[in-house]
Design a protein around this motif. Sequence first.
Motif, mmCIF file in Angstrom:
data_model
loop_
_atom_site.group_PDB
_atom_site.id
_atom_site.type_symbol
_atom_site.label_atom_id
_atom_site.label_comp_id
_atom_site.label_asym_id
_atom_site.label_seq_id
_atom_site.Cartn_x
_atom_site.Cartn_y
_atom_site.Cartn_z
ATOM 1 N N LEU A 1 -2.034 58.898 -43.023
ATOM 2 C CA LEU A 1 -3.156 58.789 -43.965
ATOM 3 C C LEU A 1 -4.173 59.827 -43.664
ATOM 4 C CD1 LEU A 1 -1.794 54.684 -44.755
ATOM 5 C CD2 LEU A 1 -0.671 57.223 -45.341
ATOM 6 N N ASP A 2 -4.577 60.707 -45.101
ATOM 7 C CA ASP A 2 -6.370 60.884 -44.930
ATOM 8 C C ASP A 2 -6.575 59.973 -44.532
ATOM 9 O OD1 ASP A 2 -4.207 63.645 -45.039
ATOM 10 O OD2 ASP A 2 -4.812 63.585 -47.394
ATOM 11 N N GLY A 3 -7.822 59.875 -44.006
ATOM 12 C CA GLY A 3 -8.811 59.112 -44.238
ATOM 13 C C GLY A 3 -8.985 58.291 -43.552
ATOM 14 N N VAL A 4 -7.775 58.205 -42.614
ATOM 15 C CA VAL A 4 -7.537 56.469 -41.238
ATOM 16 C C VAL A 4 -8.067 57.038 -39.831
ATOM 17 C CG1 VAL A 4 -5.768 55.179 -40.907
ATOM 18 C CG2 VAL A 4 -6.103 55.707 -41.972
ATOM 19 N N LEU A 5 -8.869 56.383 -38.912
ATOM 20 C CA LEU A 5 -9.633 57.094 -38.073
ATOM 21 C C LEU A 5 -8.972 56.708 -36.961
ATOM 22 C CD1 LEU A 5 -11.423 59.028 -36.248
ATOM 23 C CD2 LEU A 5 -12.598 56.500 -36.077
ATOM 24 N N THR A 6 -8.433 54.854 -37.097
ATOM 25 C CA THR A 6 -7.786 54.194 -36.752
ATOM 26 C C THR A 6 -6.910 53.169 -37.073
ATOM 27 O OG1 THR A 6 -9.504 52.499 -35.966
ATOM 28 C CG2 THR A 6 -9.033 54.293 -34.341
ATOM 29 N N ALA A 7 -6.146 52.523 -36.394
ATOM 30 C CA ALA A 7 -5.355 51.436 -37.006
ATOM 31 C C ALA A 7 -4.616 50.341 -36.417
ATOM 32 C CB ALA A 7 -4.299 51.853 -37.755
ATOM 33 N N VAL A 8 -4.492 49.049 -36.430
ATOM 34 C CA VAL A 8 -5.018 48.546 -34.822
ATOM 35 C C VAL A 8 -4.035 47.336 -35.823
ATOM 36 C CG1 VAL A 8 -6.317 48.921 -33.367
ATOM 37 C CG2 VAL A 8 -7.152 47.061 -34.747
ATOM 38 N N VAL A 9 -3.611 46.277 -34.723
ATOM 39 C CA VAL A 9 -3.146 44.567 -35.433
ATOM 40 C C VAL A 9 -4.393 43.291 -34.772
ATOM 41 C CG1 VAL A 9 -1.237 45.097 -35.485
ATOM 42 C CG2 VAL A 9 -1.703 44.565 -33.286
ATOM 43 N N PRO A 10 -5.006 43.524 -35.547
ATOM 44 C CA PRO A 10 -6.665 42.643 -35.282
ATOM 45 C C PRO A 10 -6.215 41.056 -34.521
ATOM 46 C CG PRO A 10 -6.283 42.414 -37.678
ATOM 47 C CD PRO A 10 -4.895 43.369 -37.132
ATOM 48 N N GLY A 11 -6.932 41.131 -32.974
ATOM 49 C CA GLY A 11 -7.549 39.115 -33.252
ATOM 50 C C GLY A 11 -5.730 39.123 -32.108
ATOM 51 N N ALA A 12 -5.286 38.534 -32.143
ATOM 52 C CA ALA A 12 -4.238 37.750 -31.411
ATOM 53 C C ALA A 12 -3.144 39.161 -31.524
ATOM 54 C CB ALA A 12 -4.195 36.438 -31.481
ATOM 55 N N GLY A 13 -2.796 39.774 -32.843
ATOM 56 C CA GLY A 13 -2.138 40.862 -33.031
ATOM 57 C C GLY A 13 -1.143 40.079 -33.836
ATOM 58 N N GLY A 14 -0.066 40.144 -34.011
ATOM 59 C CA GLY A 14 1.800 39.529 -34.472
ATOM 60 C C GLY A 14 1.968 40.549 -35.461
ATOM 61 N N TYR A 15 2.253 39.213 -36.247
ATOM 62 C CA TYR A 15 2.457 39.926 -37.668
ATOM 63 C C TYR A 15 1.769 39.504 -39.007
ATOM 64 C CZ TYR A 15 7.478 39.695 -35.124
ATOM 65 O OH TYR A 15 8.500 40.399 -34.410
ATOM 66 N N ASP A 16 0.415 38.945 -38.611
ATOM 67 C CA ASP A 16 -0.432 39.094 -39.992
ATOM 68 C C ASP A 16 -0.965 39.469 -40.607
ATOM 69 O OD1 ASP A 16 -0.899 35.918 -39.294
ATOM 70 O OD2 ASP A 16 -2.823 35.718 -38.236
ATOM 71 N N ALA A 17 -1.450 40.582 -39.664
ATOM 72 C CA ALA A 17 -2.517 41.846 -40.557
ATOM 73 C C ALA A 17 -2.555 43.181 -39.911
ATOM 74 C CB ALA A 17 -3.454 41.192 -40.510
ATOM 75 N N ILE A 18 -3.196 44.266 -40.645
ATOM 76 C CA ILE A 18 -3.317 45.124 -40.258
ATOM 77 C C ILE A 18 -5.150 45.673 -40.114
ATOM 78 C CG2 ILE A 18 -1.079 45.990 -39.176
ATOM 79 C CD1 ILE A 18 -1.662 48.027 -41.606
ATOM 80 N N SER A 19 -5.635 45.460 -39.233
ATOM 81 C CA SER A 19 -6.534 46.887 -39.699
ATOM 82 C C SER A 19 -7.539 48.137 -39.207
ATOM 83 C CB SER A 19 -8.102 46.170 -38.663
ATOM 84 O OG SER A 19 -8.028 44.539 -38.310
#
Length: 448
Positions: free
Chosen positions: A384-402
């Motif tokens: 995507l335009d404007g995205v520098l990095t993408a990770v699963v935060p914290g413990a990861g899993g199916y909770d969220a992305i940052s």
Amino acid sequence: MVESRAFSAPGKALLVGGYLVLDPKYKSYVVALSARMHGVVSKHESKDNYTRVTVTSSQFNNDSWSYIVEDDSGFFPNSVDGKKNAFIETAIFNVFTYFEPELSKKLDIAIEIFSDSGYHSQAGSIPKRNRFKEFSYHSKSITEIPKTGLGSSAGLATVVTAALVSVFKPDLDVNRNQDLKLIHNLAQVAHCQAQGKVGSGFDVAAATFGSIMYQRFDPKLITNLPEHNAGQIYGQQLRSLVDQVDWKMTIERIRLPDGLRLVMGDVNSGSETTKLVAKVIAWYNANLPRSLDVYEELNCLNEEFINTLGVLNSVAAKDPIRYAQMMDAVNGGGYKSIMAFTELAKLRNCINCIRENFRLITKESGADIEPSVQTELLDACMWLDGVLTAVVPGAGGYDAISLITTKEADIKSQTEGNSAFDAVTWLDLSQADIGLVEENPTHYLDLK
Ligand SMILES: Nc1ncnc2c1ncn2[C@@H]1O[C@H](COP(=O)(O)OP(=O)(O)OP(=O)(O)O)[C@@H](O)[C@H]1O
Ligand SMILES: C[C@@](O)(CCOP(=O)(O)O)CC(=O)O
């Protein structure tokens, strides 16, 4: 006249350092969020013959927990109606035990909790607002509403602790480091005991101090405290731990470089951090010394990532023209022009290698830290335009992305209607580096 005070504390996203941060030797990078937990406290003389603390969370079907607290029962909170909340109980117990207040004059202490909408799924909620604040109201109890994983229990422990400390220490000033440290230490003890002693405490540290580079304290500091029913000795050891012991932790305030922001996506299914942690620890112990090599490599990558964000901060300050070119590259210059800037290339490489290592741990441990659906999602985000990095935060899993994106990136409109992003709800929040603050209690009145 009723005296009221109010405090609020931020939620968190652990961008790098997941799992490793459980060990005091490893650093982590924690961003505090604009979603905040609030507590409004008032006290009056009780008409009854006992001291009572009542915590209400009217947003969640008028949830309320009421406890009688007496010095002759060792300040152990006794639920009035059998309804219990572990985080509230341990906060009450530890603050009362720390201050050992002389309760000849009985007190009625009321704490109203408000949480910003980012912490929980908003389905079926209705907003109530006044001129200053807006909160979502749900028709179910707190335990029945899905959470987004922003650290609501750490926020709760921190604001309830601050609220109670303000009752026994009226000169509490959260702008004073000494007072923040007092709240942090007490909230950390309370949260750790309520949570079953599994976390690194990064969430309580961020709730208190805001965005930080965090290295934890030795977990034994808290686990070595005596049992709650140990009598005088618990109070003595708690006071010594809170006031005298050097916790030897690192809390260095940080912030994302100018021009960048954090975007959080809720992924709607949820993971249980404790189960993931148990699997990763089992894998680690069964695979030494190779697992140590993996951790050491992850740590080098984490440190390089943290240091490079620091470098970007100074480029932004010292060479704004070059920095603007960097942001332009991320905004739509494409892969090659991003990678032409060494700092940006380093950040991306670090995140790629961190993710690769977490996929290896995922495969070998059975803990779904970066399961393949999340890999696909994160990879799609990177285009995507404007995205520098993408990770699963914290413990990861199916909770969220940052995501770390540029300020201009419009993620919502780029992903709308694209089935690759069907599982994601972009949360309406951003990083907000500030930790615990005192609020104006009148700003919570007359919500309609
Ligand atoms: N607004 C609130 N009012 C009262 N209790 C709350 C509130 N928000 C959270 N809690 C307490 O915190 C518990 C949730 O804590 P938990 O540690 O499971 O989630 P979290 O801290 O939001 O997420 P994570 O640990 O994944 O970051 C709830 O069950 C409840 O006991
Ligand atoms: C796995 C761990 O390192 C991070 C957990 O983060 P979160 O609660 O998933 O945001 C555990 C911890 O540090 O408490």
